[in-house]
Design a protein around this motif. Structure first.
Motif, PDB file in Angstrom:
ATOM      1  N   LYS A  19       0.845  -1.203   0.000  1.00 32.33           N
ATOM      2  CA  LYS A  19       0.000   0.000   0.000  1.00 32.33           C
ATOM      3  C   LYS A  19       0.876   1.247   0.000  1.00 32.33           C
ATOM      4  CE  LYS A  19      -4.068   1.927   2.311  1.00 32.33           C
ATOM      5  NZ  LYS A  19      -5.001   1.777   3.465  1.00 32.33           N
ATOM      6  N   SER A  20       2.032   1.178   0.689  1.00 30.21           N
ATOM      7  CA  SER A  20       2.990   2.298   0.667  1.00 30.21           C
ATOM      8  C   SER A  20       3.568   2.488  -0.731  1.00 30.21           C
ATOM      9  CB  SER A  20       4.121   2.050   1.666  1.00 30.21           C
ATOM     10  OG  SER A  20       3.632   1.996   2.986  1.00 30.21           O
ATOM     11  N   HIS A  21       3.778   1.381  -1.445  1.00 30.15           N
ATOM     12  CA  HIS A  21       4.261   1.483  -2.820  1.00 30.15           C
ATOM     13  C   HIS A  21       3.268   2.279  -3.664  1.00 30.15           C
ATOM     14  CE1 HIS A  21       7.365  -2.002  -2.909  1.00 30.15           C
ATOM     15  NE2 HIS A  21       7.140  -1.663  -1.651  1.00 30.15           N
ATOM     16  N   ILE A  22       1.993   1.925  -3.559  1.00 31.88           N
ATOM     17  CA  ILE A  22       0.957   2.634  -4.319  1.00 31.88           C
ATOM     18  C   ILE A  22       0.939   4.109  -3.943  1.00 31.88           C
ATOM     19  CG2 ILE A  22      -1.535   2.868  -4.628  1.00 31.88           C
ATOM     20  CD1 ILE A  22      -1.733  -0.183  -4.329  1.00 31.88           C
ATOM     21  N   SER A  23       0.989   4.388  -2.652  1.00 34.36           N
ATOM     22  CA  SER A  23       0.946   5.769  -2.174  1.00 34.36           C
ATOM     23  C   SER A  23       2.110   6.586  -2.723  1.00 34.36           C
ATOM     24  CB  SER A  23       0.949   5.784  -0.642  1.00 34.36           C
ATOM     25  OG  SER A  23       0.972   7.108  -0.159  1.00 34.36           O
ATOM     26  N   ASN A  24       3.309   6.010  -2.735  1.00 32.11           N
ATOM     27  CA  ASN A  24       4.480   6.744  -3.197  1.00 32.11           C
ATOM     28  C   ASN A  24       4.467   6.955  -4.707  1.00 32.11           C
ATOM     29  OD1 ASN A  24       6.844   7.360  -1.115  1.00 32.11           O
ATOM     30  ND2 ASN A  24       5.755   5.542  -0.397  1.00 32.11           N
ATOM     31  N   TYR A  25       4.187   5.920  -5.464  1.00 32.53           N
ATOM     32  CA  TYR A  25       4.187   6.085  -6.928  1.00 32.53           C
ATOM     33  C   TYR A  25       3.084   7.034  -7.388  1.00 32.53           C
ATOM     34  CZ  TYR A  25       7.402   2.090  -7.153  1.00 32.53           C
ATOM     35  OH  TYR A  25       8.480   1.256  -7.001  1.00 32.53           O
ATOM     36  N   SER A  26       1.956   7.025  -6.685  1.00 37.27           N
ATOM     37  CA  SER A  26       0.825   7.860  -7.096  1.00 37.27           C
ATOM     38  C   SER A  26       1.119   9.353  -6.963  1.00 37.27           C
ATOM     39  CB  SER A  26      -0.422   7.504  -6.282  1.00 37.27           C
ATOM     40  OG  SER A  26      -0.254   7.875  -4.917  1.00 37.27           O
ATOM     41  N   ALA A  35      -0.873  -1.337 -13.315  1.00 37.09           N
ATOM     42  CA  ALA A  35      -1.479  -2.612 -12.937  1.00 37.09           C
ATOM     43  C   ALA A  35      -1.221  -2.882 -11.458  1.00 37.09           C
ATOM     44  CB  ALA A  35      -0.922  -3.752 -13.785  1.00 37.09           C
ATOM     45  N   ILE A  36      -2.099  -3.676 -10.885  1.00 37.27           N
ATOM     46  CA  ILE A  36      -1.961  -4.121  -9.503  1.00 37.27           C
ATOM     47  C   ILE A  36      -2.207  -5.621  -9.472  1.00 37.27           C
ATOM     48  CG2 ILE A  36      -2.932  -4.000  -7.171  1.00 37.27           C
ATOM     49  CD1 ILE A  36      -3.568  -1.088  -7.651  1.00 37.27           C
ATOM     50  N   CYS A  37      -1.381  -6.324  -8.701  1.00 38.42           N
ATOM     51  CA  CYS A  37      -1.500  -7.776  -8.598  1.00 38.42           C
ATOM     52  C   CYS A  37      -1.542  -8.178  -7.128  1.00 38.42           C
ATOM     53  CB  CYS A  37      -0.313  -8.442  -9.297  1.00 38.42           C
ATOM     54  SG  CYS A  37      -0.354 -10.248  -9.278  1.00 38.42           S
ATOM     55  N   ASP A  38      -2.542  -8.962  -6.757  1.00 36.81           N
ATOM     56  CA  ASP A  38      -2.614  -9.517  -5.413  1.00 36.81           C
ATOM     57  C   ASP A  38      -3.446 -10.792  -5.455  1.00 36.81           C
ATOM     58  OD1 ASP A  38      -1.999  -8.207  -2.420  1.00 36.81           O
ATOM     59  OD2 ASP A  38      -3.527  -9.787  -2.426  1.00 36.81           O
ATOM     60  N   SER A  86     -10.208  -9.374  -2.490  1.00 37.13           N
ATOM     61  CA  SER A  86     -10.775  -8.258  -1.726  1.00 37.13           C
ATOM     62  C   SER A  86      -9.748  -7.142  -1.573  1.00 37.13           C
ATOM     63  CB  SER A  86     -11.254  -8.736  -0.349  1.00 37.13           C
ATOM     64  OG  SER A  86     -10.166  -9.191   0.445  1.00 37.13           O
ATOM     65  N   ILE A  87      -8.497  -7.498  -1.312  1.00 39.42           N
ATOM     66  CA  ILE A  87      -7.428  -6.505  -1.231  1.00 39.42           C
ATOM     67  C   ILE A  87      -7.193  -5.887  -2.608  1.00 39.42           C
ATOM     68  CG2 ILE A  87      -4.983  -6.133  -0.740  1.00 39.42           C
ATOM     69  CD1 ILE A  87      -6.620  -6.727   1.753  1.00 39.42           C
ATOM     70  N   LEU A  88      -7.152  -6.719  -3.627  1.00 38.05           N
ATOM     71  CA  LEU A  88      -6.922  -6.263  -4.998  1.00 38.05           C
ATOM     72  C   LEU A  88      -7.954  -5.219  -5.409  1.00 38.05           C
ATOM     73  CD1 LEU A  88      -5.463  -6.555  -7.734  1.00 38.05           C
ATOM     74  CD2 LEU A  88      -7.003  -8.470  -8.237  1.00 38.05           C
ATOM     75  N   ASN A  89      -9.224  -5.528  -5.200  1.00 35.24           N
ATOM     76  CA  ASN A  89     -10.291  -4.610  -5.594  1.00 35.24           C
ATOM     77  C   ASN A  89     -10.219  -3.300  -4.808  1.00 35.24           C
ATOM     78  OD1 ASN A  89     -11.253  -6.519  -7.387  1.00 35.24           O
ATOM     79  ND2 ASN A  89     -12.711  -7.388  -5.914  1.00 35.24           N
ATOM     80  N   ALA A 143      -9.528   0.496  -6.405  1.00 33.87           N
ATOM     81  CA  ALA A 143     -10.410   1.618  -6.076  1.00 33.87           C
ATOM     82  C   ALA A 143      -9.629   2.766  -5.432  1.00 33.87           C
ATOM     83  CB  ALA A 143     -11.519   1.142  -5.133  1.00 33.87           C
ATOM     84  N   MET A 144      -8.639   2.426  -4.650  1.00 33.38           N
ATOM     85  CA  MET A 144      -7.792   3.438  -3.992  1.00 33.38           C
ATOM     86  C   MET A 144      -7.106   4.320  -5.036  1.00 33.38           C
ATOM     87  SD  MET A 144      -4.422   2.670  -1.646  1.00 33.38           S
ATOM     88  CE  MET A 144      -3.142   3.920  -1.389  1.00 33.38           C
ATOM     89  N   VAL A 145      -6.565   3.701  -6.078  1.00 31.75           N
ATOM     90  CA  VAL A 145      -5.898   4.462  -7.137  1.00 31.75           C
ATOM     91  C   VAL A 145      -6.893   5.375  -7.855  1.00 31.75           C
ATOM     92  CG1 VAL A 145      -4.644   4.279  -9.331  1.00 31.75           C
ATOM     93  CG2 VAL A 145      -4.091   2.730  -7.449  1.00 31.75           C
ATOM     94  N   GLU A 146      -8.088   4.847  -8.120  1.00 30.00           N
ATOM     95  CA  GLU A 146      -9.105   5.661  -8.786  1.00 30.00           C
ATOM     96  C   GLU A 146      -9.517   6.846  -7.928  1.00 30.00           C
ATOM     97  OE1 GLU A 146     -11.907   3.483 -11.746  1.00 30.00           O
ATOM     98  OE2 GLU A 146     -11.844   2.247  -9.924  1.00 30.00           O
ATOM     99  N   LYS A 147      -9.638   6.632  -6.618  1.00 21.61           N
ATOM    100  CA  LYS A 147     -10.017   7.717  -5.709  1.00 21.61           C
ATOM    101  C   LYS A 147      -8.967   8.811  -5.656  1.00 21.61           C
ATOM    102  CE  LYS A 147     -12.893   4.840  -2.703  1.00 21.61           C
ATOM    103  NZ  LYS A 147     -12.984   4.146  -1.377  1.00 21.61           N
ATOM    104  N   LEU A 148      -7.739   8.453  -5.990  1.00 20.53           N
ATOM    105  CA  LEU A 148      -6.665   9.448  -6.039  1.00 20.53           C
ATOM    106  C   LEU A 148      -6.702  10.253  -7.342  1.00 20.53           C
ATOM    107  CD1 LEU A 148      -3.753   7.264  -4.591  1.00 20.53           C
ATOM    108  CD2 LEU A 148      -4.861   9.215  -3.460  1.00 20.53           C
ATOM    109  N   GLY A 149      -7.730   9.981  -8.168  1.00 22.60           N
ATOM    110  CA  GLY A 149      -7.881  10.711  -9.420  1.00 22.60           C
ATOM    111  C   GLY A 149      -7.023  10.181 -10.538  1.00 22.60           C
ATOM    112  N   LYS A 150      -6.567   8.934 -10.385  1.00 25.95           N
ATOM    113  CA  LYS A 150      -5.695   8.336 -11.395  1.00 25.95           C
ATOM    114  C   LYS A 150      -6.484   7.381 -12.284  1.00 25.95           C
ATOM    115  CE  LYS A 150      -2.152  10.263  -9.326  1.00 25.95           C
ATOM    116  NZ  LYS A 150      -1.360  11.361  -9.943  1.00 25.95           N
TER     117      LYS A 150
END
Length: 437
Positions: A39-46, A55-58, A62-65, A69-76
């Motif tokens: 999740k920190s990886h996503i936060s930093n790259y975003s 892409a995201i892989c897990d 439930s975590i994957l989805n 959604a987290m990336v989309e909420k960041l406007g990406k």
């Protein structure tokens, strides 16, 4: 380690290079294993300009989805979603993968990524055993990939300066380093086998590890405390401090290793020690240096002012002490976490230079991906592999119950077949780290 693992001939390198049209082109990153550290990886790259989480892989849907959604909420842009990394790697438009899966999957997933022509950021430790430390570096050299290790201190400006001060002789002849991992770890209790939760691709999660009935303790986070998947706290939080200690001392492989400890206080499912004291002796050109590391899991004192006076989020006294102490003939340096250091000089231990300033290991990785210069990586994989090897040697010493003599040229244990056997594992097909990468 042995030259045969680290030096590959230019003729043998496949070098399937991906090129950006310009240094300002968008770098497309895939994040792999995104429940906790991922999740920190996503936060930093975003937060980075011209970096797309493509892409995201897990293996947990439930975590994957949730992370998509987290990336989309960041406007990406919505990233592609995968449960199987092998499918993700078929996308030739992805430039790099960023791995934060459990330890036992790190090396194989990194090698898969390199074989697919991707650059790789791989969380610490880069390997689950010493064989994997060697193979991940061999793969980086063969495929000519940029591979960054997730030891964040390497990008911390203050920690970089502390090491430089030692190189300049601020505390004189540096003869000893200590790593401190005093981190509160409560009992994990006991959990019975149960059906695999819906949406969890357990076979992919197990990867190279042997088949075992699903239990909650062998899954999210608590996998750290089982030898099949983790390496105990010395290979969890502690690998950061092991790496800083080795870096500061300026050493690679030891001549002797000893570790003692145990699993104290609790009667639960945990296999790895919650208390450990490890020591490594180095002999570089006849100049001996000593390194020690300690894991404590419960109530403990602070040392050298590290984390002293801090408060928890709840307002209580900070119970943890995470850092390093370096001892020299003219004083000592205390490194706290990833972003600060203090010095104490002379017999009176007068305060000397200090600094509080962090850095960003992920940003450094992206900069190197753009420049294509391995020398710009702060935590290049060979450095990570050396540090992981020190951690593995300590765990092996603990597990066999005796000190180990080590050949500093190869990293092999001398005259101890039982210890040498623990350099690798029995891999579960098809999740096999190859003998020849």
């Amino acid at each position: 380690m042995n030259r045969r693992y680290f030096l590959m001939s230019a003729a043998g390198a496949l070098a399937a290079k991906r090129t950006l049209a310009s240094p300002n082109d968008t770098v497309r990153v895939a994040c792999v294993g995104v429940r906790s550290q991922g999740k920190s990886h996503i936060s930093n790259y975003s937060k980075m300009e011209n970096v797309e989480i493509a892409a995201i892989c897990d293996i947990d849907e439930s975590i994957l989805n949730d992370r998509v959604a987290m990336v989309e909420k960041l406007g990406k842009k919505k990233p592609a979603a995968y449960t199987d990394l092998r499918k993700l790697l078929e996308d030739k438009n992805i430039d790099a993968i960023s791995i934060a899966s459990p330890n036992h999957n790190h090396t194989l997933q990194a090698i898969w990524g390199m074989q697919a022509g991707k650059d790789v950021y791989v969380e610490k430790p880069c390997s689950h055993n010493i064989f994997e430390s060697r193979q991940i570096v061999a793969a980086a050299r063969r495929y000519n990939r940029l591979v960054q290790h997730g030891t964040n201190s390497r990008s911390g400006v203050a920690v970089q300066e502390a090491v430089q001060k030692m190189r300049e002789g601020l505390i004189g002849d540096v003869y000893m380093a200590r790593g401190l991992c005093y981190k509160w770890r409560d009992t994990i209790g006991r959990k019975p086998p149960e059906p695999v939760p819906p949406g969890v691709h357990y076979d992919l999660w197990l990867g190279p590890a042997p088949q075992h009935a699903f239990t909650q303790n062998r899954f999210h986070y608590n996998w750290h405390w089982f030898w099949d998947y983790g390496n105990g706290d010395i290979g969890n939080q502690g690998i950061h401090e092991v790496d800083v200690a080795r870096w500061g001392l300026g050493v690679k492989l030891p001549v002797k290793v000893s570790a003692m400890g145990g699993h104290f206080m609790f009667d639960d499912d945990q296999e790895t020690p919650n208390t450990l004291v490890g020591t490594w002796e180095f002999d570089g050109g006849g100049k001996r240096k000593l390194m020690s590391f300690e894991v404590r899991h419960w109530i403990s004192n602070h040392e050298a002012g590290i984390d002293e006076g801090k408060k928890t989020r709840e307002g209580g006294k900070e119970p943890n002490t995470i850092g390093n102490i370096f001892y020299g003939s003219k004083g000592y340096i205390a490194v706290e976490g990833y972003d600060r250091y203090k010095t104490f000089l002379g017999k009176e231990q007068e305060p000397g230079p200090s600094l509080v300033k962090g850095g960003n290991n992920w940003a450094n990785f992206i900069e190197a991906v753009r420049s294509r210069k391995q020398s710009e990586l702060n935590a290049e994989i060979e450095e990570g592999a050396y540090s992981a090897t020190l951690m593995h040697l300590a765990n092996i010493s603990y597990r066999v119950g005796r000190s180990l003599r080590v050949d500093p040229a190869t990293g092999d244990v001398i005259g101890d077949a039982e210890a040498q056997k623990l350099f690798t594992r029995n891999y579960r097909a098809p999740f096999v780290v190859p003998q020849k990468v």
